[in-house]
Design a protein around this motif. Structure first.
Motif, mmCIF file in Angstrom:
data_model
loop_
_atom_site.group_PDB
_atom_site.id
_atom_site.type_symbol
_atom_site.label_atom_id
_atom_site.label_comp_id
_atom_site.label_asym_id
_atom_site.label_seq_id
_atom_site.Cartn_x
_atom_site.Cartn_y
_atom_site.Cartn_z
ATOM 1 N N SER A 668 0.846 -1.189 0.000
ATOM 2 C CA SER A 668 0.000 0.000 0.000
ATOM 3 C C SER A 668 0.880 1.238 0.000
ATOM 4 C CB SER A 668 -0.919 0.017 1.224
ATOM 5 O OG SER A 668 -1.598 1.256 1.342
ATOM 6 N N PHE A 669 0.545 2.194 -0.850
ATOM 7 C CA PHE A 669 1.175 3.516 -0.819
ATOM 8 C C PHE A 669 0.051 4.539 -0.863
ATOM 9 C CE2 PHE A 669 4.633 0.829 -1.987
ATOM 10 C CZ PHE A 669 5.762 1.428 -1.454
ATOM 11 N N GLU A 670 0.083 5.467 0.107
ATOM 12 C CA GLU A 670 -1.050 6.363 0.284
ATOM 13 C C GLU A 670 -0.617 7.810 0.489
ATOM 14 O OE1 GLU A 670 -4.519 4.305 2.535
ATOM 15 O OE2 GLU A 670 -2.731 3.990 3.756
ATOM 16 N N HIS A 671 -1.420 8.720 -0.090
ATOM 17 C CA HIS A 671 -1.427 10.148 0.231
ATOM 18 C C HIS A 671 -0.237 10.917 -0.293
ATOM 19 C CE1 HIS A 671 -3.655 8.358 3.915
ATOM 20 N NE2 HIS A 671 -4.504 8.513 2.908
ATOM 21 N N SER A 672 0.502 10.394 -1.275
ATOM 22 C CA SER A 672 1.491 11.216 -1.947
ATOM 23 C C SER A 672 0.785 12.157 -2.920
ATOM 24 C CB SER A 672 2.531 10.348 -2.660
ATOM 25 O OG SER A 672 3.399 9.729 -1.720
ATOM 26 N N MET A 673 1.522 13.118 -3.455
ATOM 27 C CA MET A 673 0.883 14.173 -4.241
ATOM 28 C C MET A 673 0.720 13.799 -5.719
ATOM 29 S SD MET A 673 0.114 16.326 -1.948
ATOM 30 C CE MET A 673 -0.492 17.684 -2.953
ATOM 31 N N LEU A 674 1.803 13.408 -6.404
ATOM 32 C CA LEU A 674 1.732 13.157 -7.843
ATOM 33 C C LEU A 674 1.188 11.766 -8.150
ATOM 34 C CD1 LEU A 674 5.110 14.781 -8.933
ATOM 35 C CD2 LEU A 674 2.817 15.687 -9.284
ATOM 36 N N TYR A 675 1.664 10.764 -7.470
ATOM 37 C CA TYR A 675 1.164 9.399 -7.660
ATOM 38 C C TYR A 675 1.493 8.574 -6.427
ATOM 39 C CZ TYR A 675 6.067 8.568 -9.050
ATOM 40 O OH TYR A 675 7.448 8.506 -9.084
ATOM 41 N N ASN A 676 0.715 7.524 -6.244
ATOM 42 C CA ASN A 676 1.041 6.532 -5.218
ATOM 43 C C ASN A 676 1.845 5.385 -5.816
ATOM 44 O OD1 ASN A 676 -0.129 7.730 -2.875
ATOM 45 N ND2 ASN A 676 -2.153 7.222 -3.661
ATOM 46 N N TYR A 677 1.408 4.877 -6.980
ATOM 47 C CA TYR A 677 2.142 3.842 -7.704
ATOM 48 C C TYR A 677 2.399 4.346 -9.120
ATOM 49 C CZ TYR A 677 0.855 0.255 -4.207
ATOM 50 O OH TYR A 677 0.693 -0.482 -3.065
ATOM 51 N N GLN A 678 3.658 4.289 -9.545
ATOM 52 C CA GLN A 678 3.968 4.553 -10.945
ATOM 53 C C GLN A 678 4.905 3.472 -11.459
ATOM 54 O OE1 GLN A 678 4.376 8.400 -13.037
ATOM 55 N NE2 GLN A 678 6.569 7.958 -13.129
ATOM 56 N N ILE A 679 4.503 2.837 -12.560
ATOM 57 C CA ILE A 679 5.308 1.831 -13.245
ATOM 58 C C ILE A 679 5.709 2.444 -14.578
ATOM 59 C CG2 ILE A 679 5.325 -0.496 -14.219
ATOM 60 C CD1 ILE A 679 3.140 -1.210 -12.169
ATOM 61 N N ALA A 680 6.996 2.737 -14.746
ATOM 62 C CA ALA A 680 7.463 3.499 -15.903
ATOM 63 C C ALA A 680 8.603 2.772 -16.589
ATOM 64 C CB ALA A 680 7.907 4.898 -15.473
ATOM 65 N N SER A 692 -4.334 2.170 -2.391
ATOM 66 C CA SER A 692 -3.871 3.554 -2.318
ATOM 67 C C SER A 692 -5.035 4.466 -1.958
ATOM 68 C CB SER A 692 -3.252 3.999 -3.655
ATOM 69 O OG SER A 692 -4.263 4.341 -4.586
ATOM 70 N N GLU A 693 -4.680 5.631 -1.432
ATOM 71 C CA GLU A 693 -5.651 6.698 -1.192
ATOM 72 C C GLU A 693 -5.075 8.013 -1.694
ATOM 73 O OE1 GLU A 693 -7.749 5.033 2.934
ATOM 74 O OE2 GLU A 693 -6.814 7.028 2.879
ATOM 75 N N THR A 694 -5.935 8.814 -2.303
ATOM 76 C CA THR A 694 -5.556 10.151 -2.743
ATOM 77 C C THR A 694 -5.371 11.056 -1.534
ATOM 78 O OG1 THR A 694 -6.725 9.879 -4.828
ATOM 79 C CG2 THR A 694 -6.370 12.141 -4.078
ATOM 80 N N ALA A 695 -4.411 11.977 -1.627
ATOM 81 C CA ALA A 695 -4.169 12.925 -0.534
ATOM 82 C C ALA A 695 -5.448 13.682 -0.209
ATOM 83 C CB ALA A 695 -3.051 13.887 -0.925
ATOM 84 N N ASP A 720 -3.810 17.226 -19.513
ATOM 85 C CA ASP A 720 -5.130 17.053 -20.114
ATOM 86 C C ASP A 720 -6.253 17.417 -19.153
ATOM 87 O OD1 ASP A 720 -4.390 14.859 -18.520
ATOM 88 O OD2 ASP A 720 -5.927 13.599 -19.432
ATOM 89 N N CYS A 721 -5.912 17.988 -18.000
ATOM 90 C CA CYS A 721 -6.929 18.283 -16.993
ATOM 91 C C CYS A 721 -7.596 19.632 -17.257
ATOM 92 C CB CYS A 721 -6.304 18.294 -15.598
ATOM 93 S SG CYS A 721 -5.910 16.652 -14.970
ATOM 94 N N PHE A 722 -8.926 19.615 -17.173
ATOM 95 C CA PHE A 722 -9.692 20.846 -17.364
ATOM 96 C C PHE A 722 -10.669 21.085 -16.223
ATOM 97 C CE2 PHE A 722 -8.578 19.249 -21.591
ATOM 98 C CZ PHE A 722 -7.872 20.335 -22.082
ATOM 99 N N THR A 723 -10.708 20.186 -15.244
ATOM 100 C CA THR A 723 -11.602 20.354 -14.106
ATOM 101 C C THR A 723 -10.787 20.331 -12.823
ATOM 102 O OG1 THR A 723 -12.007 17.977 -13.878
ATOM 103 C CG2 THR A 723 -13.477 19.208 -15.348
ATOM 104 N N VAL A 724 -11.346 20.914 -11.762
ATOM 105 C CA VAL A 724 -10.578 21.041 -10.526
ATOM 106 C C VAL A 724 -10.329 19.703 -9.856
ATOM 107 C CG1 VAL A 724 -11.350 23.398 -10.094
ATOM 108 C CG2 VAL A 724 -12.707 21.481 -9.229
ATOM 109 N N ASN A 725 -11.163 18.696 -10.150
ATOM 110 C CA ASN A 725 -10.966 17.399 -9.506
ATOM 111 C C ASN A 725 -10.141 16.446 -10.361
ATOM 112 O OD1 ASN A 725 -12.838 16.866 -11.485
ATOM 113 N ND2 ASN A 725 -14.148 15.571 -10.201
ATOM 114 N N CYS A 726 -9.443 16.981 -11.353
ATOM 115 C CA CYS A 726 -8.610 16.135 -12.220
ATOM 116 C C CYS A 726 -7.154 16.064 -11.766
ATOM 117 C CB CYS A 726 -8.703 16.631 -13.665
ATOM 118 S SG CYS A 726 -7.661 15.703 -14.818
ATOM 119 N N PRO A 727 -6.470 17.189 -11.489
ATOM 120 C CA PRO A 727 -5.060 17.064 -11.087
ATOM 121 C C PRO A 727 -4.932 16.596 -9.642
ATOM 122 C CG PRO A 727 -5.688 19.369 -11.116
ATOM 123 C CD PRO A 727 -6.886 18.602 -11.599
ATOM 124 N N LYS A 728 -5.185 15.293 -9.456
ATOM 125 C CA LYS A 728 -5.088 14.665 -8.151
ATOM 126 C C LYS A 728 -4.203 13.425 -8.247
ATOM 127 C CE LYS A 728 -9.245 16.167 -5.757
ATOM 128 N NZ LYS A 728 -10.352 15.706 -4.883
#
Length: 818
Positions: A668-680, A692-695, A720-728
């Motif tokens: 589990s990874f929780e409450h980071s800002m940009l991502y909790n899990y990133q596979i790149a 995971s949980e969003t901050a 690509d975000c145009f709404t306030v609840n997108c950049p999370k």
């Protein structure tokens, strides 16, 4: 190009948003078995029809844990003489199987003014309660307080024996009930528990009055190496091995259930349950409710029902189950379900069978209450699903004489065989199962081989700079020795390099505190590694067990752990019960007194409330095995009396760039800002039940405000975000990767700036899982809460929540992009 992989689909639809097109002019783990006390087996013998169960005890030799000098001290509390370690026999327990040891054991647990009701949480009074070999008779529950480990002798399992006059819910109780549906601890915050190495025996107790274990817990907890002994057979047998009614946890392993009405009464938000064997239970697993459970390496012998997921009838309460690499022997009904064309919600009762062998089991899946056979038994099932399934593909169309491409998906609600994924051989055992192993307990290692960091001279007092001492200590450990980290807080101001090979065992999650006041860890534009495992390209072995990594104040330029090491053999580079915790506790300088939430005013991140740049980085050269790991950016105060919610700004959770193999079980990874899990830019990754949980404070500020994206770290830009609840916070972002296999994912967004009203409209967050420039992606039992869309591919939303309702969560059984 991607093709439809389901064997049959009654309906399909292409989902294509044309304003995001691409256009061109041309186109082994070792587990446990029952002790000699139970079945009188030899030390090397395992019971019939078990998976990865090999005896790990029975020698009777002294267990190092009972002999090692105890020097661990609480450093951020107020009681300098507080006893971290306590042996129940020092408090009067006899262990003779006759004397009632209830009071003595509870006295051992409660000594020292610990966190009991109405205390909500406390990290400054932890305890190891140790049980030497013996049979401990009890007449009332043994209450496990907050931050408690119950540990038995692994070389001669102690027995907790319920007397005939036993009164209470269970032999061991992790969260006692109060009137009006309340309990001592909030179940989602009942953290930091451990129970290992016991036989729990309730066969002397009448069949309808008690259970072995009441396990209502959250993250940072585990069960291992436990035998549950219950009365076999009989009418109205209500005995249960585990009674789990609530919580939000991650992991348990190496358990055996003998007899009883129900082996495992299961109800929790999410779990990975690994290496469980059920013998002669009437029902092996009763799934009362969940959001997602991943059952791995399960063996069920001689049962009426293997898994019962009928709770709620046509209004199903089970969210999703994945059953992997399992065997049912002589079971009347493998899985009992109420999932049908009429059941609701549409995605409730999601079930995945993956490499499941039904032996002398005539019915694999049966519909209740009609008793209709849905899937015939007496066969090995490679892959079968019930629930909503999506197959993504690249769609093309003509527009203005151009050929345009964009992602689309075909979907249906199914209950049928499906084509199995092309599993990477590097992730598998020779028999085709995903590789797993157990947390080591070092049963056969003599105590003189454990080398104490405090004996070596490191302070561990939470103040002294221990950097040079810790590095020198680790460098001094020979290959036949184990580095023992006594409980304490070891302040680090420069990079620590783990020498290879090495084994490191912690006591009660000792703290390595990365000091943010050190210039090295202060610049988020020039991040530096705090703990490095191996050098790039290095191959070797390491085991890290039971350690906590934290920051001491804001450390925005710290990468808490960088893992470069590649394993020399499957699972040889591994960590177990290792956690990253940022803030919320005494000593961290990130608490409610300076970082309290501010939902009622526009918020700019406070410099003193930053966490780390990145919690864990698996680099391109790495391969590793990890189990029961939690990267938690604290959302609330745990030690101060207010227990208020707090604003902490941690950049990133876990970044996986490995070329494989990587096994991630119960993380589990929780409450980071940009991502909790990133596979790149990664491949050959196996995942079992991530969470995971969003901050909570987002979008005040949003994800990129404290940590502007860095292109050299492949950070999401949210362009690509145009709404306030997108950049999370992205729950899971997969970028330029392939052969990713995830069996269970729970990603939750409960708030918009601490307001949970968005849950009613599933609009706390616009997107949760992003798949970008990737194929060969196989995601099973994907669950989200509060997100309008479950899965987005190359900026196109393909899996809307509104079509995949599942009680509190929204679920798809399969999302694949072959």
């Amino acid at each position: 190009m991607a093709g439809l992989r389901l064997l049959t689909l009654l309906a399909s639809v292409a989902l294509l948003l044309c304003f995001f097109p691409s256009c061109s002019v041309s186109s082994a783990s070792y587990g446990t078995v029952t002790s000699a006390y139970v079945h009188a087996q030899s030390d090397t013998e395992g019971p019939l029809h078990t998976t990865n169960h090999v005896k790990r005890y029975g020698s009777g030799a002294p267990y190092w844990m009972s002999q090692i000098p105890r020097q661990g001290k609480v450093v951020y509390g107020t009681n300098s003489s507080y006893p971290v370690w306590r042996n129940v026999k020092d408090y009067g327990a006899k262990g003779d199987g006759v004397t009632d040891d209830t009071d003595a054991i509870n006295n051992a647990t409660f000594a020292g003014g610990r966190c009991q009701y109405p205390c909500e949480s406390q990290t400054t009074a932890p305890a190891i309660v140790y049980f030497p070999p013996g049979t401990y008779a009890i007449s009332r529950p043994l209450v496990m307080l907050y931050y408690t480990q119950f540990i038995g002798d692994a070389n001669s399992l102690p027995v907790i024996l319920g007397l005939p006059n036993f009164y209470g819910i269970a032999l061991l109780d992790s969260d006692p009930y109060l009137p009006y549906g309340l309990s001592w601890y909030a179940n989602q915050n009942n953290m930091w528990r451990q129970v290992r190495n016991f036989v729990l025996d309730i066969r002397q107790i009448p069949k309808g009055t008690a259970h072995c274990l009441h396990w209502q817990v959250a993250q940072g907890t585990s069960l291992q190496n436990i035998v549950f002994e219950m009365t076999e057979g009989g009418d109205n047998n209500k005995q249960m091995g585990i009674f789990m009614d609530n919580g939000s946890a991650l992991y348990l392993e190496d358990l055996i259930f003998n007899g009883g009405g129900v082996g495992f009464f299961s109800g929790n938000q999410q779990f990975t349950c690994r290496n469980l064997t059920f013998n002669n239970c009437q029902t092996a697993i009763y799934q009362n409710w969940n959001w997602l459970f991943a059952y791995k390496d399960i063996v069920i012998n001689n049962a009426k029902i293997g898994i019962d997921m009928t709770q709620g009838g046509d209004v199903i309460t089970t969210g999703s189950i994945s059953l992997q690499d399992a065997t049912m022997n002589n079971v009347e009904i493998g899985v009992l379900t109420t999932f049908s064309g009429n059941s609701t919600p549409a995605s409730a009762g999601t079930l995945l069978l993956d490499n499941v062998n039904f032996v002398n089991t005539p019915v694999a899946v049966q519909l209740s209450p009609s008793n209709a056979t849905i899937l015939e038994g007496n066969q090995k099932i490679a892959s079968w699903a019930q629930g909503r399934v999506y197959t993504a593909y690249e769609s093309s169309y003509e527009e203005n004489n151009l050929t345009c491409y964009g992602p689309a998906a075909k979907f249906d609600r199914v209950q049928q065989l499906v084509e199995p994924p092309p599993k990477s051989p590097s992730l598998l055992t020779p028999d085709g199962s995903f590789y797993t192993r157990s947390r080591p307990q070092y049963e056969g290692v003599p105590v003189e081989n454990f080398i104490s960091i405090k004996t070596y001279g490191c302070a561990g007092d939470g103040v002294t700079d221990d950097t040079a001492c810790v590095q020198s200590f680790l460098n001094s450990i020979r290959t036949d020795q184990i580095a023992y980290i006594d409980y304490g807080a070891y302040v680090i101001r420069d990079t620590i390099n783990f020498p290879i090979p090495i084994k490191v065992q912690g006591e009660l999650w000792p703290y390595f505190m990365v000091d943010g006041s050190a210039p090295k860890f202060s610049d988020q534009n020039n991040p530096q590694v705090a703990f490095r495992v191996g050098q790039p390209g290095q191959v070797g072995d390491i085991e890290l067990v039971e350690i906590m990594f934290q920051t001491l104040g804001a450390a925005p330029g710290a990468i808490l752990m960088e893992w470069n090491l590649a394993q020399s053999s499957p699972g040889s580079a591994a960590m177990f019960d290792v956690h990253w915790r940022v803030g919320g506790t005494n000593g961290t300088k990130l608490q409610s007194y300076n970082c309290r939430k501010t939902p009622n005013v526009p918020t700019s991140p406070k410099a003193e409330c930053y966490g780390a740049f990145l919690l864990l980085h698996l680099t391109r050269s790495s391969s590793m095995y990890m189990a029961n790991n939690w990267g938690w950016v604290s959302d609330h105060e745990m030690d101060l009396a207010d227990h208020d919610q707090i604003n902490l700004y941690n950049g990133r959770g876990v970044l996986v760039e490995s070329q494989g193999p990587v096994w991630m079980l119960g993380t589990s990874f929780e409450h980071s800002m940009l991502y909790n899990y990133q596979i790149a830019s990664a491949k050959e990754i196996y995942i079992s039940a991530i969470q995971s949980e969003t901050a909570y404070m987002q979008n005040n500020p949003n994800a990129i405000s404290p940590y502007p994206p860095l292109s050299n770290w492949n950070d999401p830009t949210f362009s690509d975000c145009f709404t306030v609840n997108c950049p999370k916070t992205w729950g899971l972002r997969i970028f330029n990767s392939t052969y990713i296999f995830a069996y269970g994912a729970g990603m939750y967004s409960f708030f918009n700036n601490y307001d949970s009203g968005c849950l009613a409209t599933t609009n706390c967050q616009q997107k949760m899982v992003s798949v970008e420039q990737s194929q060969g992606i196989y995601l099973y039992a994907v669950n989200t809460v509060g997100s309008s869309n479950l899965v987005t591919v190359d900026q196109v939303d393909l899996v809307p929540a509104i079509s995949n309702a599942n009680g509190f969560a929204d679920t798809v059984a399969i999302f694949e992009y072959p």
